[in-house]
Design an enzyme around this catalytic site. Structure first.
Site, PDB file in Angstrom:
ATOM      1  N   LEU A   8       0.832  -1.312   0.073  1.00 34.11           N
ATOM      2  CA  LEU A   8       0.019  -0.027   0.033  1.00 34.11           C
ATOM      3  C   LEU A   8       0.874   1.193   0.068  1.00 34.11           C
ATOM      4  O   LEU A   8       0.445   2.475  -0.502  1.00 34.11           O
ATOM      5  CB  LEU A   8      -0.647  -0.060   1.396  1.00 34.11           C
ATOM      6  N   PRO A  59       7.327  -0.785   5.061  1.00 34.11           N
ATOM      7  CA  PRO A  59       6.252  -0.830   4.056  1.00 34.11           C
ATOM      8  C   PRO A  59       4.745  -1.247   4.969  1.00 34.11           C
ATOM      9  O   PRO A  59       5.014  -1.899   5.851  1.00 34.11           O
ATOM     10  CB  PRO A  59       6.676  -1.847   3.170  1.00 34.11           C
ATOM     11  N   LYS A  73       1.739  -3.571   8.774  1.00 28.60           N
ATOM     12  CA  LYS A  73       2.898  -2.785   8.629  1.00 28.60           C
ATOM     13  C   LYS A  73       4.089  -3.602   9.180  1.00 28.60           C
ATOM     14  O   LYS A  73       4.258  -4.285  10.089  1.00 28.60           O
ATOM     15  CB  LYS A  73       2.693  -1.600   9.761  1.00 28.60           C
ATOM     16  N   ASP A 110       3.655  13.048  15.671  1.00 31.03           N
ATOM     17  CA  ASP A 110       3.991  13.170  14.178  1.00 31.03           C
ATOM     18  C   ASP A 110       2.675  13.088  13.727  1.00 31.03           C
ATOM     19  O   ASP A 110       2.539  12.382  12.551  1.00 31.03           O
ATOM     20  CB  ASP A 110       4.621  11.625  13.797  1.00 31.03           C
TER      21      ASP A 110
END
Ligand SMILES: *[C@@H]1O[C@H](CO)[C@@H](O)[C@H](O)[C@H]1NC(C)=O
Ligand SMILES: *[C@@H]1O[C@H](CO)[C@@H](O)[C@H](O)[C@H]1NC(C)=O
Ligand SMILES: *[C@@H]1O[C@H](CO)[C@@H](O)[C@H](O)[C@H]1NC(C)=O
Ligand SMILES: *[C@@H]1O[C@H](CO)[C@@H](O)[C@H](O)[C@H]1NC(C)=O
Ligand SMILES: *[C@@H]1O[C@H](CO)[C@@H](O)[C@H](O)[C@H]1NC(C)=O
Ligand SMILES: *[C@@H]1O[C@H](CO)[C@@H](O)[C@H](O)[C@H]1NC(C)=O
Ligand SMILES: *[C@@H]1O[C@H](CO)[C@@H](O)[C@H](O)[C@H]1NC(C)=O
Ligand SMILES: *[C@@H]1O[C@H](CO)[C@@H](O)[C@H](O)[C@H]1NC(C)=O
Ligand SMILES: *[C@@H]1O[C@H](CO)[C@@H](O)[C@H](O)[C@H]1NC(C)=O
Length: 829
Positions: A518, A525, A540, A637
């Site tokens: 994705l 990734p 993930k 973040d």
């Protein structure tokens, strides 16, 4: 000024003393600020010292031969001496030791017995004693412990002198005054030690017992320790002794609520921490409530009922969401008819809280059994002390029990049960979490005073044997910085299996095929996968070379799994296999916000109503993170690529890998590593590494302005000036042209009052001074109301030139962003 009136000191007749040389203070000698009194073999020293950075002087005892000044006792804790002028320690006619400051007595040994020709002497065990001429001890410093327990000191009560021996922590390293933290014996029932803050119990040591540990091997020495318990009409006390002592040891209650056990090995350069309590959330007093036990393994910890067959959670729905306040109850209630009940034996446990107990120091177990059986309110009995016949009965629900792992020598407890429940073996699966770190529990029943060393020794020994293996199954709860999380509220099948097997994931993602990729997340990734039952997942795969260590991994797993909110991405589980670390999320068909707002063809799909909903959804998610969840979570973040959209375009905040969570009221911290993304980082965070919930508010403000404008803050280029997006917004705002900021593709759908309100809120959030920024619940109110908003101050236009040098890792998430980076590592400045 206690005792001033009863003291008759004749300082006038004194000569300069040689107390230090004599090793004693008598009526003809005294101690001044330049002197110290040294014990016979020079282990301890008494004198005046200044703690930490304090200007004040105190009379104290410390280790003489140790390079690190370690104070074990302080006389005038409550009476700091601001300067050294005429400080004198001397012994008066009545045998009272007095500390004089400018000829005023400011501290004295509080002895009620008077004696003549008394002398004060510092012993080699660190005890300062005042003895009369017949060598009777009139006063001793061991009777007035401060924050440190030395071998030979007692904890407990002296009923004859109505005294209590207990430790009380220093207020801070600069101030030895007693704070509200104490470690001492509770003597209402059978005695045990408790760590308390005021009246609040924080940690419990377990009922006392006599014990000798021989040949304990530590730091290549063999030592013998003994615990000495005295329980009689005149005294209830506990002490530990080090029989042969090639090393120094002490136990200190520190000012941040930890009992630390330290050892000093000959020729070493510092104290070695042997063990500190509480060690984990499982040590938190009564965390699992009645009949519950807490267990941990590598990253998980959970509450279970003492016996999973005979007990059930009182409130199953609460239990499933990590609310253990109900504790457990017997599956079959007690009736207390003659012959209808018996006892179930549970071995190797940390005995429950013994506050509401009755005990007899000479009753054997059979008599004890009868005694308990014949009293309907008696819930359990045990012999806590294997060295003698003690009968201990509990009359309430059993609180704060821990089942110890195999290999321990914990006591047995016999718990009252309906007869129908007595047919088979006890069924407590939760043996302290089965493997690895659990051996730490060894210390709980034995190290009442946290003596020691044994614990660590065992710990090291076992560590070598048991390598941490991740283990699945059961309801799992995650542990992080002393808090507890529950993953079990997820869907049923996940509840059974929060840890996915590697092969399941390999199958689901077609062996991580490129077709299923994705995008690239912050640390590796992201793949799409389909489980056997057809459920779609996002996986993930954390890069093996990523800077995310096991801690950050756990952090992410824990944070997300704990948090349940419709504006947060749901974590379904994780998978650890060798170096592989995988996170399994719910699948979001619509990818991330940046692939919409910054993309010409996609952005048309987001009209103003959708955008405004997204803004409000993100705000709600953040309020939850900052305020409503049990912990204060700072995302750190927050950016467009970390906002995922579901099929209805509802925003879900993701990627908590960088989140730090705080218990309690801590709202700000200094981070060792700056982690975040340029363009979204608040100035105080980017430049000084200070982050707080207001840093997230700043990032949110940037995000709002990006959503409204459809432009990136970073990389924003405006032909007519050098401003970044924020500078541009500010300029338009000042000129009263805010509406021209709106993304061209949604001008048609835009609702001007909402747009202006959003921009103003965005600007309020990016103000330079963190204190000026609203918090997220204010933001929600501002977005939802029509009332006046405060005037924003000029935002900070931070340019990258001002930022510290950093390493980059590419983090363009689900496609789209190329020039966006997550900074992974910056040393603290
Ligand atoms: C000294 O003793 C008296 C009476 O025994 C007591 O009330 C007082 O609190 C004691 N002071 C200190 C500092 O221990
Ligand atoms: C104290 O010692 C002195 C000699 O040092 C002696 O004369 C005196 O009698 C002693 N006092 C008592 C009460 O024993
Ligand atoms: C400690 O005891 C063990 C066996 O009890 C012995 O083998 C070892 O040599 C001893 N170590 C020391 C330093 O005395
Ligand atoms: C209590 O125990 C202590 C220490 O063993 C002893 O000195 C004392 O005499 C005992 N008191 C009674 C009343 O038995
Ligand atoms: C107290 O002890 C704990 C555990 O060893 C430690 O983490 C903490 O820093 C200590 N606090 C102080 C003020 O020394
Ligand atoms: C400690 O150092 C002294 C002097 O350097 C040395 O004689 C002694 O053997 C050392 N002790 C140990 C246990 O290493
Ligand atoms: C059970 O726990 C849930 C969740 O904490 C709570 O909402 C509910 O009120 C509790 N029920 C009872 C009967 O205490
Ligand atoms: C229970 O039964 C025993 C004899 O089996 C009797 O001695 C005792 O008094 C009874 N107790 C009660 C409370 O009925
Ligand atoms: C049971 O124990 C409680 C608490 O010690 C006591 O108050 C009560 O009198 C006892 N009942 C019987 C029947 O012995």
């Amino acid at each position: 000024m206690e005792g001033a009136t009863i003291l008759m000191f004749s300082l006038l007749f004194l000569h300069k003393s040689y107390a230090a040389e004599l090793g004693t203070i008598s009526d003809s000698s005294f101690l001044t600020v330049e002197d110290t009194l040294v014990s016979a073999t020079g282990v301890f020293e008494l004198g005046f010292f200044q703690p930490g950075s304090s200007e004040n002087r105190y009379l104290g005892i410390w280790y003489k031969q140790i390079s690190v000044r370690t104070v074990v006792w302080v006389a005038n804790r409550n009476h700091p001496l601001p300067d050294a002028s005429s400080l004198v320690l001397k012994i008066g006619n009545e045998g009272i030791l007095g500390l004089f400051y400018n000829n005023n007595i400011i501290w004295s040994s509080n002895t009620t017995r008077s004696g003549y020709n008394a002398t004060a002497k510092l012993q080699d065990d660190g005890n300062l004693v005042v003895i009369d001429k017949n060598k009777n001890v009139m006063w001793q410093s061991f009777d007035y412990p401060t924050d440190t327990l030395l071998p030979g000191m007692k904890l407990g009560r002296d009923y004859l002198r109505s005294k209590q021996w207990r430790l009380s922590a220093w207020k801070s390293s600069d101030d030895p005054a007693p704070g509200d933290l104490t470690w001492g014996a509770e003597t209402l029932g059978y005695p045990e030690n408790k760590l308390k803050q005021g009246n609040l119990v924080k940690f419990r040591g377990g009922p006392w017992r006599n014990q000798v540990f021989e040949g304990v091997s530590i730091f290549s020495k063999n030592l013998t320790f003994s615990y000495d318990v005295t329980i009689n009409k005149s005294e209830v006390s506990f002490a530990y002794y080090q029989i042969n002592s090639p090393l120094l040891s002490r136990t200190t209650l520190n000012s941040s609520m930890h009992l630390e056990s330290w050892a000093w090995v000959e020729n070493s350069t510092g104290w070695r921490l042997v063990v500190a309590f509480p060690r984990s959330t499982c040590d938190t007093y009564n965390i699992c409530n009645g009949y519950g036990t807490c267990s941990i393994n590598m990253i998980q910890q959970s509450c279970n009922c003492l016996d999973e067959k005979r007990f059930v959670p009182k409130n199953q729905s609460g239990w499933d969401t990590a609310d253990w306040s109900g504790g457990c109850i017997r599956r079959t209630p007690l009736e207390c008819k003659n012959g209808s009940e018996g006892f179930m034996k549970y071995s190797n446990v940390k005995l429950p809280d013994s506050e509401n107990t009755w005990f007899d120091m000479s009753m054997n177990l059979d008599e004890c059994h009868k005694r308990c059986l014949n009293n309907c309110t008696c819930m359990a009995y045990a012999n806590p002390d294997k060295t003698r016949s003690v009968c201990l009965l509990w009359f309430d629900d059993l609180l704060d029990i821990q089942v110890l792992p195999d290999g321990n020598d914990g006591p047995d407890i016999f718990v009252r049960m309906a007869s129908s429940e007595l047919d088979s073996e006890p069924n407590s699966k939760n043996k302290g979490g089965a493997n690895d770190t659990t051996i730490l529990f060894v210390v709980i029943p034995t190290v009442l005073v946290i003596g020691l060393i044994i614990a660590t020794w065992l710990c090291y020994a076992r560590r070598k044997k048991n390598h941490a293996k991740p283990k699945g199954g059961g309801k799992k709860l995650f542990k992080f910085t002393g808090e507890i999380f529950n993953v079990s509220k997820m869907e049923k099948e996940d509840m059974e299996q929060p840890l996915f097997s590697f092969s399941t994931i390999v199958n689901a993602t077609g062996n991580f095929s490129l077709d299923n990729k994705l995008g690239e997340g912050g640390f590796g990734p992201v793949y799409k996968g389909v489980l056997e039952d057809g459920k779609e997942i996002a996986v993930k795969r954390l890069s093996r070379y990523s800077s995310q260590g096991l801690d950050e991994f756990k952090n992410e797993v824990i944070c997300i799994s704990k948090l349940q909110h419709r504006n947060l991405v749901k974590l379904l589980g994780c998978c650890i296999q060798g170096d592989e670390k995988l996170l399994i999320y719910e699948y979001m068909p619509n990818k991330s916000l940046d692939s919409f707002i910054f993309d010409k063809s996609q952005s048309v799909l987001l009209d103003w109503t959708k955008r405004f909903n997204i803004i409000k959804g993100i705000a709600r998610g953040l309020v939850y993170l900052h305020q409503d969840s049990r912990l204060r979570i700072i995302h750190r973040d927050l950016k467009a690529s970390n906002i995922l959209l579901d099929q209805d375009m509802n925003p879900k905040i993701s990627d908590f890998g960088l989140a730090r969570s705080f218990g309690g009221n801590e709202t700000q911290a200094n981070t060792e590593r700056v982690v975040g993304t340029y363009g979204y980082m608040s100035p105080e965070y980017a430049l000084d590494g200070i982050f707080s919930i207001k840093s997230d508010v700043y990032s949110f403000g940037v995000l709002v302005l990006e959503i409204v404008s459809g432009k990136r803050n970073r990389g924003f280029i405006q032909p007519e000036n050098e401003n970044n997006l924020m500078g541009h917004v500010w300029m338009l705002y000042k000129e009263g042209r805010s509406l021209s900021l709106v993304d061209a593709v949604c001008v048609g759908s835009c609702h001007p009052p909402e747009v202006l309100r959003s921009i103003k809120v965005g600007l309020l959030c990016v103000q330079q001074n963190a204190g000026d920024r609203p918090n997220m619940s204010n933001v929600i109110m501002m977005l939802g109301s029509e009332g006046e908003l405060p005037e924003p101050k000029q935002p900070s236009f931070i340019t990258e030139k001002e930022l510290p040098v950093v390493n980059y890792t590419s983090s363009s998430y689900t496609g789209g962003s190329v020039n966006e980076f997550t900074i992974t590592e910056v040393d603290a400045r």
